[in-house]
Design a protein around this motif. Sequence first.
Motif, PDB file in Angstrom:
ATOM      1  N   LYS A 109      -2.905   9.404   1.373  1.00  0.00           N
ATOM      2  CA  LYS A 109      -2.105   9.305   0.146  1.00  0.00           C
ATOM      3  C   LYS A 109      -1.097   8.155   0.258  1.00  0.00           C
ATOM      4  O   LYS A 109      -0.922   7.373  -0.700  1.00  0.00           O
ATOM      5  CB  LYS A 109      -1.384  10.626  -0.101  1.00  0.00           C
ATOM      6  N   LEU A 110      -0.440   8.035   1.407  1.00  0.00           N
ATOM      7  CA  LEU A 110       0.529   6.949   1.608  1.00  0.00           C
ATOM      8  C   LEU A 110      -0.153   5.580   1.569  1.00  0.00           C
ATOM      9  O   LEU A 110       0.403   4.615   1.032  1.00  0.00           O
ATOM     10  CB  LEU A 110       1.258   7.130   2.946  1.00  0.00           C
ATOM     11  N   LYS A 111      -1.350   5.509   2.135  1.00  0.00           N
ATOM     12  CA  LYS A 111      -2.097   4.246   2.115  1.00  0.00           C
ATOM     13  C   LYS A 111      -2.422   3.803   0.694  1.00  0.00           C
ATOM     14  O   LYS A 111      -2.440   2.606   0.390  1.00  0.00           O
ATOM     15  CB  LYS A 111      -3.390   4.394   2.917  1.00  0.00           C
ATOM     16  N   GLU A 113      -0.598   4.540  -1.950  1.00  0.00           N
ATOM     17  CA  GLU A 113       0.616   4.257  -2.715  1.00  0.00           C
ATOM     18  C   GLU A 113       1.179   2.863  -2.429  1.00  0.00           C
ATOM     19  O   GLU A 113       1.642   2.177  -3.347  1.00  0.00           O
ATOM     20  CB  GLU A 113       1.687   5.326  -2.435  1.00  0.00           C
ATOM     21  N   ASN A 114       1.157   2.463  -1.178  1.00  0.00           N
ATOM     22  CA  ASN A 114       1.768   1.167  -0.821  1.00  0.00           C
ATOM     23  C   ASN A 114       0.984   0.509   0.302  1.00  0.00           C
ATOM     24  O   ASN A 114       0.371   1.186   1.142  1.00  0.00           O
ATOM     25  CB  ASN A 114       3.224   1.350  -0.365  1.00  0.00           C
ATOM     26  N   TYR A 130       3.370   3.120   7.341  1.00  0.00           N
ATOM     27  CA  TYR A 130       2.921   3.563   6.015  1.00  0.00           C
ATOM     28  C   TYR A 130       4.043   4.369   5.363  1.00  0.00           C
ATOM     29  O   TYR A 130       4.666   5.227   6.019  1.00  0.00           O
ATOM     30  CB  TYR A 130       1.671   4.435   6.128  1.00  0.00           C
ATOM     31  N   TYR A 131       4.291   4.090   4.136  1.00  0.00           N
ATOM     32  CA  TYR A 131       5.370   4.802   3.443  1.00  0.00           C
ATOM     33  C   TYR A 131       4.946   5.151   2.006  1.00  0.00           C
ATOM     34  O   TYR A 131       4.107   4.481   1.393  1.00  0.00           O
ATOM     35  CB  TYR A 131       6.658   3.961   3.427  1.00  0.00           C
ATOM     36  N   GLY A 132       5.544   6.189   1.489  1.00  0.00           N
ATOM     37  CA  GLY A 132       5.249   6.621   0.117  1.00  0.00           C
ATOM     38  C   GLY A 132       6.396   6.311  -0.827  1.00  0.00           C
ATOM     39  O   GLY A 132       7.410   5.730  -0.430  1.00  0.00           O
ATOM     40  N   ASN A 133       6.232   6.714  -2.043  1.00  0.00           N
ATOM     41  CA  ASN A 133       7.288   6.510  -3.047  1.00  0.00           C
ATOM     42  C   ASN A 133       8.330   7.612  -2.936  1.00  0.00           C
ATOM     43  O   ASN A 133       8.006   8.774  -2.678  1.00  0.00           O
ATOM     44  CB  ASN A 133       6.702   6.510  -4.457  1.00  0.00           C
ATOM     45  N   ASN A 138       8.928   8.306  -8.104  1.00  0.00           N
ATOM     46  CA  ASN A 138       7.868   9.123  -8.718  1.00  0.00           C
ATOM     47  C   ASN A 138       8.268   9.602 -10.108  1.00  0.00           C
ATOM     48  O   ASN A 138       7.456   9.611 -11.033  1.00  0.00           O
ATOM     49  CB  ASN A 138       7.536  10.316  -7.821  1.00  0.00           C
TER      50      ASN A 138
END
Length: 382
Positions: A109-111, A113-114, A130-133, A138
């Motif tokens: 999921k993180l991959k 998103e960014n 790897y980082y998310g929003n 969101n």
Amino acid sequence: MLFSERRNTTRWIIIFISFLIISLILWNTYTFFQIFKNEERLKMKLFANAQISIVNANENTDVELPLQIFSDNTSIPVILTMYDKIVSSKNVPDEILNDKKKSTAFLKKLKNENDPIIFEYSPGKYQELYYGNSELLNKLKYYPIALLLIIFLFGALIYNFYKSTKMATQNKLWAGMAKETAHQIGTPLSSLIGWIEILKTEDIDPSITAEIEKDVERLQTITDRFSKIGSVPVLEPQDIVAETRNTYEYLQSRFSKQVAFSYHAPKEPVFAMINSILHSWTIENLVKNAIDAMKGKGTLDLQIEQDNHYVKINIKDSGSGISKKQFKTIFEPGFTTKKRGWGLGLSLTKRIVEEYHGGKIKVLHSEIGKGTTFQILLNKKM
């Protein structure tokens, strides 16, 4: 005509301005989203640099700033990997990290998103960040969707209001036309009544003038019906049996002998609060509808029943019948199975029975090819 054109022009200007405002809001929201997204990426680059500083720190290295950068990140989920294996994380629940399937899915999921931040923490050794929003980002991402939904609902509300206003205006127009028609018919009717009185003084078969009188009285009834459209009718205690019989027998005498009429009702009077003119119109509409369904040939039976609280009028024909899915739609304005006609008869009948008399009307039973039974339910006058 000029007023109508100006009104249409104004309406289109308002619609254009509304779409312009919506477009500006959506564009502004998208701009904010990109600004916050870029800021979060800058934070993650600082996070990666802090990671490098901490890994390469020695006794003389000041790691206060890198640690401060680490602690300041309380909203962005971060996973550090090396050779596709998770080595550390931040703001990721333990229940995800302790479950291999969940952690793999979360990393995927993180991959999505960014893009990852790849950095060399020591010569020849690399890690992927790897980082998310964040939660704020969101919310901002879904804000345009919520805004569009609100605008859509608001537009639907305006459309329904406009449509109902237009229908109300049309109803007033039709009511006015009906009243004017009744007024116009009144003049020749008065003249016909005078001619009937003259005919009575001549040597003419009295039965002929009697039949002409019935038809003139019928025209007066029809005129009275049209004059009542758009007005609140006066309800009075009337004998349903007698009022229904009068209309039914008049129609029987005016239709083809190929239609076999039958009438069954209590011998004693049954009283209900009705308007005689409108009740007669109801019976006439249902009888004519039944004869149309039989194509002018068949059996037509009218039955009046009663219990302690209600009087029931059942009108049964031997016509083509209707399907069950049409039991309710048949009363809607414009619904018709005939090649000619506006589909207003049953709609008007339902309005007279339910809105004006406080009763109920429904298709009691129908079978394709065998016929239909309509039932009117009215409150008895106790």
